[in-house]
Scaffold this motif. Structure first.
Motif, PDB file in Angstrom:
ATOM      1  N   GLY A 288       0.999  -1.276  -0.006  1.00  0.00           N
ATOM      2  CA  GLY A 288       0.016   0.113  -0.129  1.00  0.00           C
ATOM      3  C   GLY A 288       0.932   1.373   0.062  1.00  0.00           C
ATOM      4  O   GLY A 288       1.904   1.182  -0.125  1.00  0.00           O
ATOM      5  N   GLU A 289       0.109   2.511   0.106  1.00  0.00           N
ATOM      6  CA  GLU A 289       0.916   3.726   0.140  1.00  0.00           C
ATOM      7  C   GLU A 289       1.682   3.852   1.290  1.00  0.00           C
ATOM      8  O   GLU A 289       2.830   4.440   0.939  1.00  0.00           O
ATOM      9  CB  GLU A 289      -0.291   4.785   0.146  1.00  0.00           C
ATOM     10  CG  GLU A 289      -1.136   5.033  -1.172  1.00  0.00           C
ATOM     11  CD  GLU A 289      -1.947   6.166  -1.127  1.00  0.00           C
ATOM     12  OE1 GLU A 289      -1.875   7.018  -0.053  1.00  0.00           O
ATOM     13  OE2 GLU A 289      -2.889   6.294  -1.964  1.00  0.00           O
ATOM     14  N   ARG A 290       1.498   3.335   2.301  1.00  0.00           N
ATOM     15  CA  ARG A 290       2.486   3.573   3.626  1.00  0.00           C
ATOM     16  C   ARG A 290       3.513   2.700   3.327  1.00  0.00           C
ATOM     17  O   ARG A 290       4.806   3.157   3.656  1.00  0.00           O
ATOM     18  CB  ARG A 290       1.877   3.027   4.916  1.00  0.00           C
ATOM     19  CG  ARG A 290       1.611   1.726   5.047  1.00  0.00           C
ATOM     20  CD  ARG A 290       0.959   1.165   6.415  1.00  0.00           C
ATOM     21  NE  ARG A 290       0.985  -0.237   6.798  1.00  0.00           N
ATOM     22  CZ  ARG A 290       0.160  -0.709   7.543  1.00  0.00           C
ATOM     23  NH1 ARG A 290      -0.671   0.200   8.120  1.00  0.00           N
ATOM     24  NH2 ARG A 290       0.082  -1.908   7.708  1.00  0.00           N
ATOM     25  N   ASP A 291       3.505   1.587   2.496  1.00  0.00           N
ATOM     26  CA  ASP A 291       4.744   1.004   2.304  1.00  0.00           C
ATOM     27  C   ASP A 291       5.700   1.682   1.149  1.00  0.00           C
ATOM     28  O   ASP A 291       6.810   1.744   1.245  1.00  0.00           O
ATOM     29  CB  ASP A 291       4.549  -0.518   1.792  1.00  0.00           C
ATOM     30  CG  ASP A 291       3.651  -1.264   2.614  1.00  0.00           C
ATOM     31  OD1 ASP A 291       4.258  -1.711   3.754  1.00  0.00           O
ATOM     32  OD2 ASP A 291       2.160  -1.808   2.342  1.00  0.00           O
ATOM     33  N   GLU A 292       5.003   2.149   0.052  1.00  0.00           N
ATOM     34  CA  GLU A 292       5.783   2.879  -0.734  1.00  0.00           C
ATOM     35  C   GLU A 292       6.409   4.190  -0.026  1.00  0.00           C
ATOM     36  O   GLU A 292       7.546   4.740  -0.307  1.00  0.00           O
ATOM     37  CB  GLU A 292       4.727   3.596  -1.856  1.00  0.00           C
ATOM     38  CG  GLU A 292       4.056   2.383  -2.683  1.00  0.00           C
ATOM     39  CD  GLU A 292       2.981   2.837  -3.518  1.00  0.00           C
ATOM     40  OE1 GLU A 292       2.693   4.362  -3.549  1.00  0.00           O
ATOM     41  OE2 GLU A 292       2.364   2.301  -4.260  1.00  0.00           O
ATOM     42  N   ARG A 293       5.672   4.806   0.988  1.00  0.00           N
ATOM     43  CA  ARG A 293       6.275   5.888   1.628  1.00  0.00           C
ATOM     44  C   ARG A 293       7.498   5.501   2.566  1.00  0.00           C
ATOM     45  O   ARG A 293       8.463   6.191   2.424  1.00  0.00           O
ATOM     46  CB  ARG A 293       5.318   6.585   2.802  1.00  0.00           C
ATOM     47  CG  ARG A 293       4.240   7.335   1.990  1.00  0.00           C
ATOM     48  CD  ARG A 293       3.668   8.192   3.027  1.00  0.00           C
ATOM     49  NE  ARG A 293       2.734   7.413   4.017  1.00  0.00           N
ATOM     50  CZ  ARG A 293       1.522   6.997   3.909  1.00  0.00           C
ATOM     51  NH1 ARG A 293       0.993   7.178   2.591  1.00  0.00           N
ATOM     52  NH2 ARG A 293       1.093   6.291   4.869  1.00  0.00           N
TER      53      ARG A 293
ATOM     54  N   GLU B 190      10.173   4.597  -0.134  1.00  0.00           N
ATOM     55  CA  GLU B 190      10.827   6.134  -0.434  1.00  0.00           C
ATOM     56  C   GLU B 190      11.941   6.635   0.725  1.00  0.00           C
ATOM     57  O   GLU B 190      13.099   7.024   0.342  1.00  0.00           O
ATOM     58  CB  GLU B 190       9.963   7.063  -0.493  1.00  0.00           C
ATOM     59  CG  GLU B 190      10.511   8.492  -1.072  1.00  0.00           C
ATOM     60  CD  GLU B 190      11.281   8.545  -2.518  1.00  0.00           C
ATOM     61  OE1 GLU B 190      11.903   9.428  -2.621  1.00  0.00           O
ATOM     62  OE2 GLU B 190      10.933   7.622  -3.221  1.00  0.00           O
TER      63      GLU B 190
END
Length: 495
Positions: free
Chosen positions: A424-429, A432
């Motif tokens: 999910g997005e938190r994994d992408e953050r 990064e």
């Protein structure tokens, strides 16, 4: 049809051995399957790596080489594609296509207990790190008994000053020498090389830090879940904790296959060397050869003999969540010397026996040793950064209660697409952030910058680390310090 027939010519560079033809994919150029040493086959089995032979004309570098001989992996995404071969001493390079030279160089050393893994896995594709302005190199090195093995008959063949036993470590040093000699051809700075690795790869990193042969070949280091209190095995004498020498282990194995002479051993099919599998933590693959590795890591750090380079060191929050201290294994044995009072104190610190059983192996093998090495390195006056990784995706099916061993790898490489489940997005953050910290550290020896939360330097802010959480990176006091303090006292007593 090759890329050169449908678009711009494939990139070509000259290294010491000849001309390589790579591939360009958008912002990144790659060169794969590059030999950094001669094939260690035939008479070169169980010899120090020799220089890679030159070639005439162009050599295609569009595909990865064979992975090193190894047993089945059990699904680890860090292994890479078949085929496998003894002829496996290759590396892979990713570099920004538009170069503002010189770039920092990051050399990845894969894990797998020195029995499995490779630098060719999609998990370790260096393109997303290279887009951040670094040159990424991933390395294959000899594994198992092909990489960590000795026998009196082999020792008798060696010249007095010829190294033996620790061939996997010799390969890694040879790869670093190749990087030193050829980094500039890829736009890399041979004076700014970071070694980074996970699990056994991190154990290799800390051994590089104490290796006389590796001194000066790298300038920063990152050890991800890399032990630190482990005990190595000398070639011809028992280990410090009483286990048999590497040569005695080699003799015991040779008897099972009916080999007594060096020629017999070299004639064995490589697959015959896989069974039974060597034991990583039990000492089969952690070798003190007297030249490339001369002592245990903890002893060298305690005496201030490690490389004076900036260091990132850390662990995951639920490393070996499945491992219990009652198991019959070298990991299960590391609490066996506890006194009844020490055990009672630890039970209390863990909130009872269930908490102790769930977490003590991870703390004994990984978490306290990482804090200990960080303390020693900082005490010796070198920049040090400690971390704890606790990012757990919603799609994680494991009942681990945290981040299991090796789960940080796709975040470090920003290769979340390789894990085989939705992220999910938190994994992408988180990816990064980790890739940003790691590449910034490679560039300047300090991971901070680009408006990320400040990672405290361990010498300036004792016992503070950066924890990677589902909500983002957070600087804090080392968690569960009371448990780690009790484990530190235990190690001080028995060692």
């Amino acid at each position: 049809m090759s890329p050169s027939e449908t678009g711009p010519p494939d990139p070509r560079i000259a290294v010491e051995q000849g001309v390589l033809v790579g591939r360009r994919d958008g912002e990144v150029t790659s060169f794969k399957g590059v030999p950094y040493a001669a094939p260690p086959v035939g008479p070169l089995r169980w010899r120090a790596p020799q220089a890679a032979p030159p070639w005439n004309g162009d050599r295609d570098a569009g595909q990865v080489g064979a992975i090193c001989i190894q047993p089945p992996s059990g699904g680890d995404p860090g292994v890479g594609p078949l085929p496998m071969s003894e002829d496996c001493l290759t590396l892979n390079v990713w570099t920004p296509a538009e170069r503002a030279e010189p770039r920092p160089v990051m050399v990845w050393i894969h894990g797998g207990g020195f029995n499995n893994g490779s630098g060719t896995a999609a998990l370790y594709d260096g393109a997303n790190l290279a887009k951040r302005g670094v040159v990424v190199v991933t390395v294959n090195y000899r594994l198992g008994r092909l990489g960590f093995f000795d026998h009196p008959a082999l020792a008798a063949e060696r010249a007095e000053d010829e190294p033996g036993g620790n061939y996997g470590m010799m390969d890694i040093v040879a790869a670093l020498e190749w990087v030193r000699d050829n980094a500039a051809a890829f736009g890399g700075d041979a004076r700014n090389v970071t070694v980074f690795g996970e699990s056994a790869g991190a154990a290799a990193v800390t051994r590089l830090m104490i290796s006389p042969e590796a001194r000066g070949l790298f300038h920063r280091a990152v050890a991800q879940s890399g032990l630190g209190r482990d005990t190595g095995v000398p070639l011809d004498r028992p280990s410090a904790i009483g286990g048999p020498s590497l040569q005695a282990r080699g003799e015991a194995f040779a008897r099972t296959v009916g080999a007594t002479l060096a020629a017999d051993l070299r004639a064995l099919p490589a697959e015959a060397l896989l069974r039974p599998a060597p034991n990583f933590y039990g000492g089969d693959n952690l070798v003190i050869d007297g030249q490339f590795v001369t002592e245990d890591v903890e002893a060298a750090f305690a005496a201030g003999r490690e490389a004076p380079v900036p260091l990132i060191v850390g662990t995951n929050s639920a490393e070996f969540w499945w491992m219990r201290p009652s198991e019959i294994s070298p990991y299960g044995a590391i609490d066996d010397a506890l006194t009844s009072q020490e055990r009672a104190n630890l039970y209390a610190a863990y909130g009872g026996e269930d908490g102790y059983r769930a977490h003590v192996v991870s703390d004994l093998a990984f978490n306290e040793p990482a804090r200990h090495l960080a303390r020693l390195h900082a005490r010796n006056g070198h920049p040090t950064y400690l971390y704890r990784f606790d990012v757990v995706p919603d799609s994680n099916p494991e009942p681990s209660g945290g981040a299991t061993h090796a789960s940080e790898r796709p975040y470090v490489f920003d290769n979340l697409h390789t894990v085989g489940r939705p992220m999910g997005e938190r994994d992408e953050r988180a990816a990064e952030a980790m890739a940003g910290y790691w590449t910034t550290f490679a560039a300047k020896g300090n991971p901070n910058g680009d408006d990320r939360p400040v990672w405290p330097e361990f010498g300036a802010e004792r016992d503070r680390l950066l924890e990677f959480t589902n909500a983002g990176p957070e600087a804090k006091v080392v968690p569960f310090a009371d448990r780690l303090d009790l484990i530190e006292a235990y190690y001080d007593r028995i060692r």
